[in-house]
Design an enzyme around this catalytic site. Sequence first.
Site, short mmCIF file in Angstrom:
data_model
loop_
_atom_site.label_atom_id
_atom_site.label_comp_id
_atom_site.label_asym_id
_atom_site.label_seq_id
_atom_site.Cartn_x
_atom_site.Cartn_y
_atom_site.Cartn_z
N ALA B 183 0.85 -1.20 0.00
CA ALA B 183 0.00 0.00 0.00
C ALA B 183 0.88 1.25 0.00
O ALA B 183 0.60 2.22 -0.70
CB ALA B 183 -0.93 0.00 1.20
N ASP B 184 1.95 1.20 0.78
CA ASP B 184 2.89 2.32 0.81
C ASP B 184 3.61 2.51 -0.52
O ASP B 184 4.04 3.62 -0.83
CB ASP B 184 3.96 2.08 1.90
CG ASP B 184 3.53 2.58 3.26
OD1 ASP B 184 2.69 3.48 3.34
OD2 ASP B 184 4.05 2.05 4.26
N MET B 185 3.80 1.43 -1.26
CA MET B 185 4.62 1.50 -2.48
C MET B 185 3.82 1.81 -3.73
O MET B 185 4.35 2.41 -4.68
CB MET B 185 5.34 0.16 -2.68
CG MET B 185 6.23 -0.27 -1.55
SD MET B 185 7.81 0.58 -1.52
CE MET B 185 8.64 -0.25 -2.90
#
Lengths: 415, 415
Positions: B183-185
């Site tokens: 999700a962060d990437m």
Amino acid sequence: MDLSTLGRPLEGLRVIDLTRALAGPYATLLLAGLGAQVIKVEDPRGGDLARENSPYVGRDGIVVERKHDDDVSISHLTRGRGKHGVSLNLKAPEAAGIFADLVRSADIVVENFSAGTADRLGVGYEAAKAANPAIIYCSLSGFGADAPEGGKAMDVIIQALSGAMFASGDHDDPPVRIGVPIADMLAPVFSVIGILSALEQRHRTGVGQHIDVSMLGALTSFVAIENWSAMAAAGMGARTGLTVRRLSPFGVFECADGYVALVAVHEKMAQGLFRAMGAPELGEEPRFASRDARVANAHALEDRINAWSRTLPVAEVVRLLEAEGVPTAPVRHPEEALLDARVVAREETMPIAHPSYPSTVDLRTAGIPIRFSGATTGFDDVLPVSIGEHNADIYRDLLGYSDADIAALQAKGVM
Amino acid sequence: MDLSTLGRPLEGLRVIDLTRALAGPYATLLLAGLGAQVIKVEDPRGGDLARENSPYVGRDGIVVERKHDDDVSISHLTRGRGKHGVSLNLKAPEAAGIFADLVRSADIVVENFSAGTADRLGVGYEAAKAANPAIIYCSLSGFGADAPEGGKAMDVIIQALSGAMFASGDHDDPPVRIGVPIADMLAPVFSVIGILSALEQRHRTGVGQHIDVSMLGALTSFVAIENWSAMAAAGMGARTGLTVRRLSPFGVFECADGYVALVAVHEKMAQGLFRAMGAPELGEEPRFASRDARVANAHALEDRINAWSRTLPVAEVVRLLEAEGVPTAPVRHPEEALLDARVVAREETMPIAHPSYPSTVDLRTAGIPIRFSGATTGFDDVLPVSIGEHNADIYRDLLGYSDADIAALQAKGVM
């Protein structure tokens, strides 16, 4: 502001799309949603294999086996959105000249044949550049355009090689196959970045270039953001399952009717968690009274949290945690997630439908997850239901071929 | 061709980087690797929280707890590559003018504060546009720039909401936390696509705009590529664990010393698999003699394959399958995957090192997984080891501030 008058950011760009399956078509789908005109080139003798993916949608609704000629694979409905379709047999002797005409009209070519195949078919970068030196030509492949030929790069093969499967799961668990085709999806996203970067460079230089993206490289670069060798050298476990104990409490916990994710790494959040649990005294207990203590006693802390959360429904756990300012969320099934009101409003997921038969089921699929204040995104109302559906629009109206020539090429099986 | 003379595709573009943690800094890392000049703005009173992520690297090698002032978090080493660093306290009254000067010098601003925070600090899109109407301003947030304020969007929270956790695992399994911070990437990758699309549009219109990417939207759009509601309506199981039985044999199988992925969906591959197993007669057995039969008897077939593969090492199973043309790969651990010779050669993973202390461990991290025939990628040899390390380069040499003014602003805690 009336968004409908804004236009899309890539309007005026044209893409020749030689791709099949998922990785390549997702790249050109993104370009189409951003406003480029995409011309999907398919073999008149069968076209994209994704047309054969079950389930289908048609006059009988959603079916596992195709029954009618106009049943359309949901894969094709999803990936063909906003694309024009022409037929071209790349092995026919006439194909090289027709391909050159297409490339002269275009800014971008995208292909995802196995490495080396496009060159052998006469539709590789050198052929495209000869027709149009400004062309930006993107190759997506399993291991890179420079890899020796052969080696099928399915998503599951790339997931296995990349380390992504062993990044998930707990210490002694088997590997985890990620249920989203992440290897197939990531390489196209990086391909679009490559194409747009080359467009920016072309504004400076006037010339195009070849972009080469590997499925293995794209996914491995994602896995590599965690420094696995340093964690190993520092004695930190890499595979930690549903929770991350070095940040405890952090991760997924069990409820009476499902699962909940929560994060209470910092002191304020941890105290909020203990209040939500109806046990504020845990914050005074030496085992849990500081961040270091919570990490040292992570197993005991997780057991304590699960003993509480298992007695309550997910919604109640989320409500109690939110009231105390603890970051939390229900673990949702994809069907529910795709209908999240925020995601629907932002068109990050979108409905699709068979062009002729409305469906009683909400067929919801990927949108363009980018909002522009000065532009719109979305798909033109065009889809190649049949192979070569837009031959007249492209070959006659765009390239200027005569109806008689097109008919003759179709009769010969070239188109 | 001498690649070193080619330059990078985004050379000449400048990015003001207000980001912290992972999602935002990964976006500006990609821009830096593609050739943009990135100026990372940090609070003089502490800077990016990722500077506090364990493990660290320094004069004692890799350590879990920071011991020396010049120990650097590996997170910061990874994400700070190729970026200049300046200090600026956004809450100081002087900050608005300094931010405006930075924005006037730049093409792009990226921020990943919680929704609404940048505006409140006076460094939102409206402030940036007032200073430079051509600015392209990208906001990354958990749920979108239009979401009500609050709600921390950690990776695990977004994974839970997006459906990605229930997309993995088997029918009755708990959800699966994906071990890569996906999700962060993903949101930053789509942010870069948004920024580059807006640059393309700016070449036509001359003006900039606001790009708004949501972590939830980006990951949910990926999950949505599989049509979950149609699969449910068609009675096809969605959570299928290590194998996909509707394509049997397809998935991950157990070996004596690990696991192997294999795909033998089509007839030729299935016959190759049976030969590799030393049991070509299986191809004649009615249960396994056709694709439909293999799918109908998938459990029995998988048991038969596991009974064979469990007796052999991974390397031997891969060798036998490859000899028969069956797509296969070992399931590798991330540490091994990051060192794949193909990936290393293409710089899809790259070494990093503390600027002053070489490490005995190969600290390998994410590269730029895109190859350009007419450009290079990679990172300038610059990194803000300390907060405000490049104040003189940026505030004095780029913006023209005097040494005396800079010293005064530093003394006041503005820088």
